[in-house]
Design a protein around this motif. Structure first.
Motif, mmCIF file in Angstrom:
data_model
loop_
_atom_site.group_PDB
_atom_site.id
_atom_site.type_symbol
_atom_site.label_atom_id
_atom_site.label_comp_id
_atom_site.label_asym_id
_atom_site.label_seq_id
_atom_site.Cartn_x
_atom_site.Cartn_y
_atom_site.Cartn_z
ATOM 1 N N LEU A 281 34.993 32.404 66.567
ATOM 2 C CA LEU A 281 35.740 32.016 65.370
ATOM 3 C C LEU A 281 35.734 30.510 65.154
ATOM 4 O O LEU A 281 35.916 30.039 64.038
ATOM 5 N N CYS A 282 35.572 29.749 66.239
ATOM 6 C CA CYS A 282 35.693 28.293 66.134
ATOM 7 C C CYS A 282 34.552 27.710 65.305
ATOM 8 O O CYS A 282 33.402 28.065 65.482
ATOM 9 N N GLU A 283 34.910 26.824 64.365
ATOM 10 C CA GLU A 283 33.904 26.180 63.523
ATOM 11 C C GLU A 283 33.614 24.762 64.000
ATOM 12 O O GLU A 283 32.896 24.013 63.363
ATOM 13 N N GLY A 284 34.239 24.346 65.083
ATOM 14 C CA GLY A 284 33.963 23.016 65.627
ATOM 15 C C GLY A 284 34.478 21.878 64.776
ATOM 16 O O GLY A 284 33.939 20.771 64.822
ATOM 17 N N CYS A 285 35.525 22.116 64.009
ATOM 18 C CA CYS A 285 35.992 21.086 63.066
ATOM 19 C C CYS A 285 36.729 19.951 63.779
ATOM 20 O O CYS A 285 36.786 18.836 63.286
ATOM 21 N N GLY A 286 37.340 20.237 64.930
ATOM 22 C CA GLY A 286 38.006 19.177 65.682
ATOM 23 C C GLY A 286 39.464 18.971 65.345
ATOM 24 O O GLY A 286 40.110 18.059 65.896
ATOM 25 N N ALA A 287 40.018 19.780 64.471
ATOM 26 C CA ALA A 287 41.436 19.606 64.114
ATOM 27 C C ALA A 287 42.318 19.762 65.354
ATOM 28 O O ALA A 287 43.308 19.054 65.530
ATOM 29 N N CYS A 288 41.934 20.681 66.245
ATOM 30 C CA CYS A 288 42.714 20.921 67.459
ATOM 31 C C CYS A 288 42.691 19.690 68.362
ATOM 32 O O CYS A 288 43.713 19.286 68.923
ATOM 33 N N ALA A 289 41.495 19.077 68.444
ATOM 34 C CA ALA A 289 41.338 17.934 69.338
ATOM 35 C C ALA A 289 42.228 16.779 68.902
ATOM 36 O O ALA A 289 42.799 16.066 69.730
ATOM 37 N N THR A 290 42.331 16.580 67.582
ATOM 38 C CA THR A 290 43.170 15.478 67.113
ATOM 39 C C THR A 290 44.644 15.801 67.300
ATOM 40 O O THR A 290 45.469 14.889 67.411
ATOM 41 N N ALA A 291 44.981 17.089 67.335
ATOM 42 C CA ALA A 291 46.390 17.456 67.457
ATOM 43 C C ALA A 291 46.861 17.463 68.915
ATOM 44 O O ALA A 291 48.042 17.310 69.201
ATOM 45 N N CYS A 292 45.933 17.623 69.838
ATOM 46 C CA CYS A 292 46.299 17.808 71.250
ATOM 47 C C CYS A 292 46.917 16.528 71.838
ATOM 48 O O CYS A 292 46.282 15.472 71.813
ATOM 49 N N PRO A 293 48.140 16.613 72.344
ATOM 50 C CA PRO A 293 48.795 15.404 72.853
ATOM 51 C C PRO A 293 48.147 14.885 74.139
ATOM 52 O O PRO A 293 48.224 13.689 74.437
ATOM 53 N N SER A 294 47.493 15.757 74.868
ATOM 54 C CA SER A 294 46.980 15.318 76.169
ATOM 55 C C SER A 294 45.469 15.168 76.202
ATOM 56 O O SER A 294 44.906 14.726 77.190
ATOM 57 N N GLY A 295 44.796 15.539 75.135
ATOM 58 C CA GLY A 295 43.333 15.476 75.132
ATOM 59 C C GLY A 295 42.708 16.588 75.939
ATOM 60 O O GLY A 295 41.565 16.489 76.365
ATOM 61 N N ALA A 296 43.451 17.668 76.133
ATOM 62 C CA ALA A 296 42.905 18.777 76.923
ATOM 63 C C ALA A 296 41.868 19.556 76.145
ATOM 64 O O ALA A 296 40.943 20.123 76.710
ATOM 65 N N ILE A 297 42.024 19.579 74.822
ATOM 66 C CA ILE A 297 41.058 20.332 74.023
ATOM 67 C C ILE A 297 40.127 19.353 73.320
ATOM 68 O O ILE A 297 40.576 18.362 72.748
ATOM 69 N N GLN A 298 38.857 19.582 73.459
ATOM 70 C CA GLN A 298 37.836 18.673 72.947
ATOM 71 C C GLN A 298 36.726 19.478 72.302
ATOM 72 O O GLN A 298 36.497 20.631 72.680
ATOM 73 N N VAL A 299 36.033 18.855 71.379
ATOM 74 C CA VAL A 299 34.870 19.519 70.803
ATOM 75 C C VAL A 299 33.656 19.146 71.640
ATOM 76 O O VAL A 299 33.445 17.974 71.944
ATOM 77 N N LYS A 300 32.858 20.138 71.958
ATOM 78 C CA LYS A 300 31.695 19.896 72.801
ATOM 79 C C LYS A 300 30.726 18.933 72.122
ATOM 80 O O LYS A 300 30.457 19.042 70.929
ATOM 81 N N ASN A 301 30.200 18.018 72.892
ATOM 82 C CA ASN A 301 29.251 17.004 72.427
ATOM 83 C C ASN A 301 29.840 16.044 71.390
ATOM 84 O O ASN A 301 29.113 15.345 70.699
ATOM 85 N N LEU A 302 31.147 16.071 71.223
ATOM 86 C CA LEU A 302 31.801 15.035 70.429
ATOM 87 C C LEU A 302 33.204 14.848 71.012
ATOM 88 O O LEU A 302 34.211 14.922 70.303
#
Lengths: 447, 656, 136, 292
Positions: B615-636
């Motif tokens: 389902l993930c489109e790799g948009c990165g919205a989660c990465a910017t929201a994550c307070p700890s940086g635990a979630i990241q987009v692969k290769n970015l």
């Protein structure tokens, strides 16, 4: 029906309708041959400044699709080609295609553009609607993002071909791709289905004799080029006669449309929206400017269109005047427009700097030959008649031949894209149905 | 392993080379840390150009490529495929866009452009250094389609897909197919019988072996994603067994529940158990409307019909729940008319009808057998006023949008009225006559002249009962005068609104609606039949008001998208998706709340975020929201982004 | 002012007479206003040509009886040749003149009342054409 | 070439300048305009009602007179006559039933079948003589004379009757150029002069003509050329009234195109009858060296 069935589609016309249909069919796994008369696909849509109601630029939304067409393993673009003859029937059409002489070996041409840069001869650019601002060279590609990115020599203007002089392009070409002796050649292909997407043209301004023939009285596509940021004026609004920035601009809708007595009885459908859009874009480019739109009915009936029109009136202060314009003539530096506001019952006279005529849409005359070859039924104006206005709006009277876009009737881009998808689905059903259920499936579809 | 990166700088003819000094760029980058090879060429995408790249990968044993050329939307795929063919993982290839981002905007300024190109390339090199080799995700594809709605749009989509050889299920909430078109008398322009038109399509649908029709059914639950939607369908089983029913109507007589007929728009009533509406309908049968039955409405244990039935055809089985997997879904749930009562300045009166009610009055299978008689006293109306834009184009109190079809159907209805009542007069109040389709303008002209329709430009201000008549107060903005008509009947062209339930359905499907509740397409120009959720498409008036031809080719458009989708063996999903570092994640759920694709969830037991990669489109919205940086987009990931920013801030002496 | 519409109005005697004398279908007009926009005499008309036709479409004979428009009309045919619907507006103006002129003693100009100095000054062509338009 | 000629009422009196100059100038080009021995008023305006057959009889009778002369053509000079006669003929051709009734009504005349072509002198010059021949006949080219042609209504409208494109006519321009004049194009050349309103609504005519003349002057015209006696009266004689209504208005001469032909062909000045003009053109023509 013979035993073989060529699961390949021919699309005639490389505008947005043809491009969309080609991508849909190619994505469905079938081969498409996309024939385009001019040197590049893109059609009228790439000429536009921005498109309503989103104000996207076609460079942003269409050129990626053009590139996808160019790179798609299932799409074979035959640009600068015309359909010469078609025989056979659904599943087995034999099509002869004329490759018009480009005088450039396209296999060798890398599109580097050095020839164009060095060519000494200028000619009016069809892409820029032959506006004084934007000539092209005798060897040219119609616009920067052309697909395919190849050059063509205009035999009517090339000094080598007309007077046997010059020859610079051959000298500068790094891949020795120039072929002054190239001739037209014919290719024969086999396809199972055909989509006609030959598009529209604008009715000629000269037909409206009560409106002056004047460099500052232009048609909608000419103004699109002037508004276009990548156009010949780089988006700076100038009027053709003297390059001045026009401060009062009058738009005249229904120029030739809704005029059963002398011109065309039908409504051209998109003018209400594009006039509103052009008036908005003009106002954004010339904040001091004032746009006036003469109309009979404001026909903004698509999704978010009415809202768009309201925005034009409220935010961009477009003055809408309900009435046809009776006469347009030059008076010194100004263009005088005799109009009417039927709502106050007052006559309105505007001393304008520039007048834009929303000329009626007519079927592209370049599509006449294909329609004749395929023996397609048309209405009295030349638009292709669909098999049934309600239930079969993309089918023609001929099995295996479909229609998409403005070749069928005036329509806007969303409707064109939807219709192109509709035509593609018929081709996909046909091919996939044959593949899965054999020819029995065909019969069912016909029912 | 030390990186060995190849940098390839394309001239793009003169597109880049005229503005960027490519040779200088190559010279400057050759000795940059990590670069093992640098080279320029006039057209890197051409065959000789690609050959240069291949050769360098082989000979210099490159571990990554920075292709410095045009936008990645053009040639990223070209060079990634090239790398793969040489055994280099394609995700180790990145594009440094020095055309759209550099040479084009800085034409005529070589110095600026050359410097900027270098910066862009260096930044991309830094990114590639940390790129990982990734493998695309393979998602299975269930080649079966669910169409929601059995109107003309839904049926057309189903037919196109079924003709292409794939199975389709149509879910229809009513007991019959055909939708709104079946309620109309004629269609405009061709003036064909609308029920005949619908029936012809219904026949084709029912005969198509790849189509399964489930009436009185709706979607109950949905999960999954494109290629694999898990759908739960609730089907109301018929309480009357058509195989046993002999049509004696004993049950009808016995049924105590009498309700207004929705098919006849309340102009008639029907029993909870009664004939399916419309005499010309192909599968006319006795049917029990659960929504009207006392067993449902009052929870009473009424068995009057079962007792009355001598054939034993009636019973009350529970709804059936069906679980299925579908590869794609089409929303074709159609429209309704805005309620008349919302326009309080117009009298609530039996002789003030909405346009669909008037269609029923015109219809042969309608309450009057096709005679135009007014509901209040059954008299033939001689003066009929049609009011357009009733609720439409009214941003202040109702809807700002144009309902698109009213101009044409009002003209048609007025014309039909005059054909049926030759000594009657029809008046049509309008603001703009929007007859924009093929032949529409001509249709209006012909109707006006032939049937002497009087068009009046202006909205109607008030409609009031005055004895035997309805007083209509309007204006004619062309003469600038007030106009008053004493009418026998008034027909309101009420605004087109989405069918009730569209919003809830959209929520269930996780697709967007516009402010009025119509389903939102992905892009109005270039993706008009797609939603933002992959695998869910739309057709017909669920998206916006539209006429039949437009609905039909939109339906075809949706079908073609699905046929394309199904032409693949399986779905390939980009691996550039989000990844959660399980040891850092605190399970706060911000990522889940910010995901537009419902691709992230928090495991309730482990309190860790989980990504559904399909389902993930790799948009990165989660990465910017994550307070700890635990979630990241692969290769970015953020390290890569900061590496790139560092290059820019160094080169331009900016404070980071 | 308010207009009360009914069948007897919009299909009344007045409408029939104007359509009969002019040979024109009033409802062919879709009120685009092009006739008014180009009329060279409109500056002097109290009701512009397109409004004249609008009132005629609605059967407003009394209102039109008060108008000066068709007495100002020059029969120059500019409206007629530019009408997109092919309505011969000049003929409708003529019909409206005739509706009045055909009533007894309703001449707009009496030949006998023209002063002598005018008759001397004017060319015949002016006098004859004026009387043709302004008297029954 | 001999051709029957229909003068109409005004050409015998106030527009004698048109008639005399036209006949003399045409003769130079080999066109002999022979006045019908017997003619009656054409009615000046074409009847626009469908139920007024009586008004068609006048013009039709004149066409029969041409027929009686053994001709199937009739030439006119006055725009109003041209329009009325030609439209009457068109009407007669189109409606068989009415044709029969008119023929029955005219008991003395021969039956008429609608076979006389009504032409205007300008058409003969353009289509039969040709502008090259006109140019060859010029002895005193109108060099330096800035002329604005004015067509008015009746030569151009409706389209089926017009002698040229109804919005963008060029025949008079071509003629004037052949005569050596400098042609001034003016957008008001097809706007109405106010016509018959000159009788009891002089003010309307004054406004109309003021627009026409000031536009022509604004574009640099020194003189207006036309072909209709009613236009001529309004454009020429009404300038006195314009001067009263509009302060600062400058008068200008107005000539028939035939007068300009006569001058260019160097015919005797008497055929031009300049004395009939309200705004005397002679000072201008003298200043240009076109008349003595």
């Amino acid at each position: 029906m013979s035993e073989t069935f060529d699961k390949k589609a021919l699309i005639v016309g490389g505008g947005v309708a043809g491009i969309q249909a080609a991508l849909d069919i190619a994505d469905g796994g079938y081969q498409v041959i996309l024939v385009e008369r001019t040197p590049s696909i893109g059609g009228h849509m790439v000429q536009l400044s921005e498109v309503f109601p989103t104000l996207d630029c076609p460079q942003c939304i269409l050129t990626p699709k053009m590139v996808m067409c160019g790179q798609h393993p299932n799409i074979d673009i035959k640009a600068y080609c015309e359909v010469e003859s078609v025989t056979g029937e659904v599943g087995n059409f034999t099509v002869r295609i004329r490759h018009k002489a480009t005088y450039v070996d396209w296999d060798a041409c890398t599109g580097c553009g050095q020839c164009e840069q060095k060519c000494p001869t200028k000619a009016p650019s069809e892409f820029n609607r032959e506006l004084a601002f934007g000539p092209r060279k005798a060897i040219y590609s119609p616009f920067a993002q052309a697909v395919p990115n190849k050059r063509v020599i205009d035999a009517d203007h090339c000094l080598k071909l007309t007077k046997d002089k010059c020859g610079i392009c051959a000298k500068v070409c790094p891949t020795q791709a120039i072929r002054y002796d190239q001739k037209d050649w014919i290719e024969e292909i086999k396809v199972g289905a055909i989509i006609v997407a030959t598009g529209y043209e604008l009715y000629k301004k000269e037909n409206l004799t009560e409106y002056a023939s004047d460099p500052d009285v232009i048609d909608g596509l000419e103004f699109e080029r002037i508004l276009c940021p990548s156009g010949p004026t780089a988006g700076v609004i100038k009027r053709p006669s003297d390059g001045k920035e026009p401060l009062d601009v009058v738009f005249v809708q229904c120029a030739g449309s809704r005029d059963p007595d002398k011109h065309l009885p039908y409504c051209s459908r998109v003018c209400c929206m594009y006039c509103c859009k052009m008036a908005m874009l003009y106002k954004h480019a010339v904040p001091d400017g004032q746009a006036y739109i003469f109309y009979i009915d404001v026909r903004t009936d698509g999704k978010m269109y009415e809202e768009f029109y309201q925005r034009g009136v409220e935010e961009d202060r477009i003055v809408y005047l309900r009435g046809k314009v009776s006469k347009i003539f030059r008076e010194g530096d100004k263009i005088i427009v005799f109009g009417m506001d039927t709502l106050t019952g007052k006559r309105v006279e505007v001393a304008a700097d520039l007048v834009v005529l929303a000329m009626a849409m007519i079927p592209n005359p370049a599509g006449e030959k294909v329609k004749k070859i395929l023996n397609l039924e048309t209405d009295t104006f030349g638009f292709i008649t669909e098999a049934h206005a309600k239930l079969h709006p993309v089918e023609t009277g001929i099995d295996g031949v479909f229609v998409a876009g403005t070749a069928q009737a005036p329509k806007d881009i969303p409707e064109t894209v939807a219709q192109a998808g509709g035509a593609a689905s018929k081709v996909l059903s046909l091919f996939s149905g044959v593949e899965k259920g054999g020819k029995a499936a065909l019969k069912e579809m016909a029912g | 392993m030390k990186p060995r990166i190849g940098v390839f700088v394309c001239h793009c003819g003169l597109n880049i080379a005229a503005t960027v000094e490519v040779s200088e760029v190559v010279k400057a980058i050759e000795h940059y840390p990590g670069v093992a090879h640098a080279q320029d060429y006039i057209y890197m995408c051409s065959d000789p150009g690609q050959e240069l790249v291949r050769k360098a990968i082989r000979e210099k044993k490159l571990t990554g490529l920075v292709m410095s050329n045009c936008s990645p939307s053009l040639h990223e795929r070209t060079f990634r495929n090239l790398a793969a063919s040489e055994g280099l993982n394609p995700y180790l290839v990145e594009v440094a866009n020095i055309r759209e981002y550099c040479s084009w905007p800085h034409q005529g300024d070589k110095e600026t452009a050359t410097k900027k190109a270098l910066t862009i390339i260096k930044a991309t090199i830094e990114r590639v250094k940390r790129n990982q080799a990734l493998v695309p995700l393979i998602v299975p594809l269930q080649k079966r389609v669910l169409v929601l709605g059995g109107g003309v749009a839904g049926m057309q989509t189903a037919l196109d897909i079924a003709n292409g050889g794939y199975p389709v299920t149509i879910l229809e909430k009513e007991a019959y197919l055909g939708g709104r078109v079946r309620q109309l008398e004629r269609t405009f322009l061709t003036m064909e019988s609308a029920p005949d038109l619908a029936n012809e399509m219904i026949d084709r649908t029912l005969k198509q072996p790849n189509i399964e029709v489930l009436t009185t059914s709706r979607i109950e639950n949905l999960s999954g994603y494109v290629g694999n939607f898990e759908v739960q369908i609730r089907q109301q089983l018929p309480w009357v067994d058509p195989a046993r029913c002999n049509g004696c109507e004993a049950c009808v007589a016995a049924c105590p529940a009498e309700v207004p007929s929705t098919f006849d728009r309340g102009l008639t009533t029907r029993k909870a158990v009664d004939w399916t509406p419309g005499e010309r309908h192909g599968d006319r049968r006795i049917f029990l409307d659960h929504a009207a039955c006392l067993r449902v409405t009052r929870q009473e244990n009424c068995t009057a019909c079962r007792e009355a039935c001598a054939e034993g055809a009636i019973d009350y089985p529970e709804d059936r729940l069906i679980d299925r997997t579908y590869g794609a879904i089409v929303v074709a749930t159609g429209h309704d008319l805005y309620r008349k009562s919302a326009l309080t300045e117009y009298a609530e009166d039996p002789d003030v009808l909405d346009a669909l009610q008037f269609e029923r009055l015109l219809s042969e299978d309608g309450p009057t057998g096709g005679k135009v008689l007014r509901p209040s006293d059954g008299k033939e109306p001689k003066e009929v006023v049609f009011v357009q834009c009733a609720g439409s184009r009214d941003p202040d109190k109702h809807f700002p949008y144009c309902s698109k079809v009213c101009c044409m159907y009002t003209c048609k209805e007025a014309r039909r009225y005059r054909e049926k009542v030759p000594d009657g007069q029809a008046y049509i109040f309008y603001i703009d006559i929007r007859s924009t389709g093929k032949g529409y303008e001509e249709f209006v002209k012909e109707s006006v002249e032939k049937e002497r329709l009087l068009y009046l430009k202006g909205k109607v201000s008030k409609i009031a009962r005055k004895g035997d008549k309805l007083l209509v107060l309007g204006g004619d903005t062309i003469t600038g005068l007030q106009v008053e008509v004493e009418a026998d009947l008034v027909v309101l062209a009420m605004a087109t609104v989405p069918n009730p339930g569209a919003k809830e359905l959209a929520r269930l499907l996780n697709i967007n609606t516009d402010p009025y509740g119509f389903i939102q397409e992905a892009h109005p120009k270039l993706a008009p039949v797609e939603t933002l959720t992959a695998g869910i498409y739309l057709a017909g008036t669920s998206q916006a008001p539209k006429d039949i031809p437009h609905a039909i080719y939109q339906a075809g458009g949706a079908a073609s998208k699905i046929l394309s989708l199904f032409s693949r063996k399986e779905l390939v999903h980009e691996p550039l998706v989000a990844r959660v570092d399980q040891e850092i994640c605190a399970g706060c759920g911000y990522c889940r709340d910010n995901c537009a694709f419902q691709a992230v969830d928090v495991d309730p037991i482990r309190k860790k975020a989980m990504v559904n990669e399909a389902l993930c489109e790799g948009c990165g919205a989660c990465a910017t929201a994550c307070p700890s940086g635990a979630i990241q987009v692969k290769n970015l990931d953020s390290k890569q982004v900061f590496d790139m920013i560092s290059i820019v801030t160094q080169d331009y002496s900016m404070q980071p | 002012m308010k207009i009360r519409l009914s069948r007897d109005r919009v299909r009344g005697e007045f409408v029939k007479r104007v359509e009969m004398i002019s040979g024109q279908d009033l409802l062919q007009c879709y009120q685009c206003g092009k006739c008014s926009a180009g009329c060279p005499a409109a500056f002097e008309m109290d009701i512009l040509p397109s409004h004249v036709i609008r009132l005629a479409q609605m059967g407003q004979g009394e209102e039109l009886a008060k108008a000066n428009s068709y007495w100002i009309c020059l029969s120059c045919q500019t409206c007629t040749v530019r009408c997109p619907r092919g309505v011969d507006i000049a003929k409708i103006m003529e019909a409206l003149r005739l509706v009045t002129l055909r009533q007894k003693n309703r001449n707009k100009v009496e030949a006998t009342a023209l002063p002598m100095e005018l008759l001397v000054e004017l060319p015949q062509i002016a006098i004859v054409s004026n009387l043709r338009k302004m008297s029954g | 070439m001999k051709i029957p000629y229909y003068p109409g009422c005004t050409l015998k009196t106030k527009a004698k300048d048109l008639e005399d100059s036209a006949i003399a100038a045409a003769k130079v080009l080999g066109v002999e305009m022979e006045e019908l021995p017997q003619w009656n008023c054409c009615g000046t305006v074409y009847s626009l009602s469908t139920d007024d057959l009586i008004h068609q009889i006048g013009p039709i009778r004149n066409l029969i007179r041409a027929k009686e002369q053994g001709s199937d053509r009739l030439v006119t000079l006055c725009s109003m006559c041209y329009n009325t006669l030609k439209r009457a003929n068109e009407f007669f051709l189109a409606d068989e039933e009415k044709r029969d009734r008119i023929n029955r009504y005219m008991d003395e005349e021969m039956d008429y079948a609608g076979d006389v072509t009504v032409v205007h002198l300008l058409e003969i010059l353009r289509d039969e003589i040709g502008m090259d021949k006109v140019k060859a006949a010029v002895k005193k080219p109108l060099t330096g004379l800035k002329v604005s042609p004015y067509y008015g209504c009746m030569l151009l409208r409706p389209a089926s009757i017009g002698i040229d494109d109804m919005e963008r006519p060029t025949v008079m321009e071509d003629l004037l150029r052949a005569l050596g004049a400098e042609v001034i194009d003016d957008p008001y050349k097809t706007e109405c002069c106010g016509a018959y309103q000159t009788v009891n609504r002089k003010d309307v005519v004054v406004t109309c003509v003021h627009s026409i003349l000031t536009s022509a002057q604004g574009n640099g015209a020194e003189v207006v050329a036309l072909s209709c006696p009613l236009c001529d009266f309004n454009l020429d004689n009404r300038q006195k009234d314009i001067q009263q209504a509009y302060a600062g208005f400058h008068t200008m001469p107005v000539l028939y195109f035939t007068q300009l032909m006569a001058i260019a062909f160097d015919l005797d000045e008497s055929v031009c009858r300049f004395e009939l003009s309200s705004q005397d053109p002679r000072p201008l023509l003298k200043s240009k060296g076109l008349i003595a």
